[in-house]
Design a protein around this motif. Structure first.
Motif, PDB file in Angstrom:
ATOM      1  N   ASP A 203       7.542  41.371  82.435  1.00 32.48           N
ATOM      2  CA  ASP A 203       8.680  41.961  83.145  1.00 32.48           C
ATOM      3  C   ASP A 203       9.898  41.050  83.131  1.00 32.48           C
ATOM      4  N   GLY A 204       9.646  39.753  82.918  1.00 32.82           N
ATOM      5  CA  GLY A 204      10.755  38.816  82.960  1.00 32.82           C
ATOM      6  C   GLY A 204      10.419  37.510  82.269  1.00 32.82           C
ATOM      7  N   LEU A 205      11.445  36.693  82.086  1.00 32.43           N
ATOM      8  CA  LEU A 205      11.323  35.401  81.424  1.00 32.43           C
ATOM      9  C   LEU A 205      12.008  34.349  82.283  1.00 32.43           C
ATOM     10  N   THR A 206      11.429  33.159  82.325  1.00 29.32           N
ATOM     11  CA  THR A 206      12.070  32.037  83.002  1.00 29.32           C
ATOM     12  C   THR A 206      12.541  31.054  81.943  1.00 29.32           C
ATOM     13  N   CYS A 207      13.841  30.785  81.948  1.00 30.37           N
ATOM     14  CA  CYS A 207      14.472  29.957  80.921  1.00 30.37           C
ATOM     15  C   CYS A 207      15.175  28.768  81.585  1.00 30.37           C
ATOM     16  N   SER A 208      14.530  27.592  81.599  1.00 35.90           N
ATOM     17  CA  SER A 208      13.420  27.199  80.752  1.00 35.90           C
ATOM     18  C   SER A 208      12.595  26.142  81.461  1.00 35.90           C
ATOM     19  N   ASN A 209      11.571  25.664  80.768  1.00 35.75           N
ATOM     20  CA  ASN A 209      10.748  24.577  81.272  1.00 35.75           C
ATOM     21  C   ASN A 209      11.453  23.245  81.009  1.00 35.75           C
ATOM     22  N   ILE A 251      15.681  37.784  83.741  1.00 36.56           N
ATOM     23  CA  ILE A 251      15.715  36.389  83.296  1.00 36.56           C
ATOM     24  C   ILE A 251      15.995  35.505  84.507  1.00 36.56           C
ATOM     25  N   ASN A 252      15.114  34.528  84.720  1.00 34.96           N
ATOM     26  CA  ASN A 252      15.299  33.528  85.761  1.00 34.96           C
ATOM     27  C   ASN A 252      15.795  32.253  85.095  1.00 34.96           C
ATOM     28  N   ALA A 253      17.026  31.862  85.392  1.00 38.42           N
ATOM     29  CA  ALA A 253      17.594  30.651  84.802  1.00 38.42           C
ATOM     30  C   ALA A 253      17.069  29.430  85.534  1.00 38.42           C
ATOM     31  N   THR A 273      18.177  35.896  88.276  1.00 37.43           N
ATOM     32  CA  THR A 273      18.086  34.935  89.370  1.00 37.43           C
ATOM     33  C   THR A 273      18.171  33.529  88.776  1.00 37.43           C
ATOM     34  N   VAL A 274      18.184  32.536  89.658  1.00 36.20           N
ATOM     35  CA  VAL A 274      18.085  31.145  89.228  1.00 36.20           C
ATOM     36  C   VAL A 274      16.938  30.481  89.984  1.00 36.20           C
ATOM     37  N   GLN A 275      16.445  29.387  89.429  1.00 35.97           N
ATOM     38  CA  GLN A 275      15.434  28.569  90.094  1.00 35.97           C
ATOM     39  C   GLN A 275      15.906  27.126  90.119  1.00 35.97           C
TER      40      GLN A 275
END
Length: 305
Positions: A203-209, A251-253, A273-275
């Motif tokens: 459903d989504g991607l977190t960018c990045s590790n 996309i979670n930045a 969103t952001v993390q």
């Protein structure tokens, strides 16, 4: 300190503004600022971290079996760059222990997600089955640079198998955390992984590790860098991934975000969103109030135009 009955909501000082409320893959959030995985590895304090004012919190990363992680020293600050280099190696008490913790913890005001990782698909899905009923969503950590299978396992077939196995077992939001890129070759690899994750049902991607760097301060000689050292690349990565996967996934930045201007830049690049993590270490819990207040002011100005 998170175990103490302190006035966490006041400490966080988060702006309560309807303009910040949003939806992340069907999960309502009070603001778009999430806590990245790695801060609460045991998931013992997700409720209190929610009280600080995060829009959502990501616990873990959790593996099926308990892990001691890498030998110390395994974390070092690069204060001048407002960055951290870690070679933790995913220390955590294991999925069964984390499930027991979550069963006995009251849910806080922020939705709670859990980050999962394992080399074997069977181990990863076993963790999912234990923890999925206790969380609002799952983030698959397919890109940790601090375990031997992190980068090696970050190949197309393995990622597709993991995402398809997870998707078959949950209808809750499923996110895949991708590695960062700097070079054109890395960019092609990451964009390919992003498309595979989308097509397999994420459903989504977190960018990045974090990004792997050599560091003699660490016992293992290298680790993943986080914080401002990553910032120049984060909006560019978000924009490239958004262009590659279209609008159908969130996309979670994540990577060096430390100000409301940074948040706005990521959202304008295509993030949902952001993390944050390193900003919480360097700025303290008040960073949440500064981020959300700045966002609220910016949106108020836009409404007046």
């Amino acid at each position: 300190m998170l175990g103490l009955p302190l006035p966490w909501q006041r400490i966080g000082g988060v702006a309560r503004d309807p303009s910040l409320e949003m939806d992340l893959c069907g999960v309502p959030l009070r603001n778009p600022v999430g806590l990245a995985a790695g801060f609460d590895k045991t998931c013992r304090h997700l409720d209190v971290l929610g009280q600080l004012g995060f829009g959502y919190v990501v616990g873990g990363t959790v593996t099926r079996a308990a892990r001691a992680g890498n030998p110390a020293p395994r974390i070092a600050r690069s204060t001048g760059r407002r960055s951290i280099v870690n070679a933790m190696g995913l220390p955590n008490p294991g999925a069964e222990a984390v499930a027991a913790t979550l069963r006995h913890r009251e849910r806080g005001p922020a939705p709670r997600f859990v980050s999962l990782a394992d080399e074997a698909v069977a181990d990863a899905t076993s963790s999912l089955e234990l923890l999925e009923p206790l969380v609002d969503g799952v983030e698959l950590n397919a890109s940790c640079p601090n375990v031997s299978w992190g980068r090696d396992g970050d190949n197309e077939a393995h990622l597709r198998a993991l995402v398809e196995a997870f998707r078959a077992r949950t209808l809750k939001p499923l996110f895949v955390k991708l590695p960062p890129f700097v070079t054109d070759v890395e960019r092609d690899v990451v964009l390919s992984l992003a498309a595979i994750a989308r097509d397999a049902g994420a459903d989504g991607l977190t960018c990045s590790n974090t990004r792997l760097v050599e560091d003699e301060r660490l016992a293992v000689g290298r680790g993943g860098v986080s914080g401002r050292a990553l910032w120049p690349h984060t909006p560019r990565i978000v924009g490239a991934v958004r262009a590659a996967v279209g609008d159908e996934v969130a996309i979670n930045a994540c990577g060096g975000i430390a100000s409301s201007e940074d948040v706005d830049t990521c959202l304008e690049a295509g993030a949902t969103t952001v993390q944050i993590y390193s900003a919480l270490i360097y700025e303290g819990p008040g960073v949440l109030g500064r981020l959300t207040s700045g966002l609220a002011r910016h949106r108020s100005l836009l409404r007046r135009r």
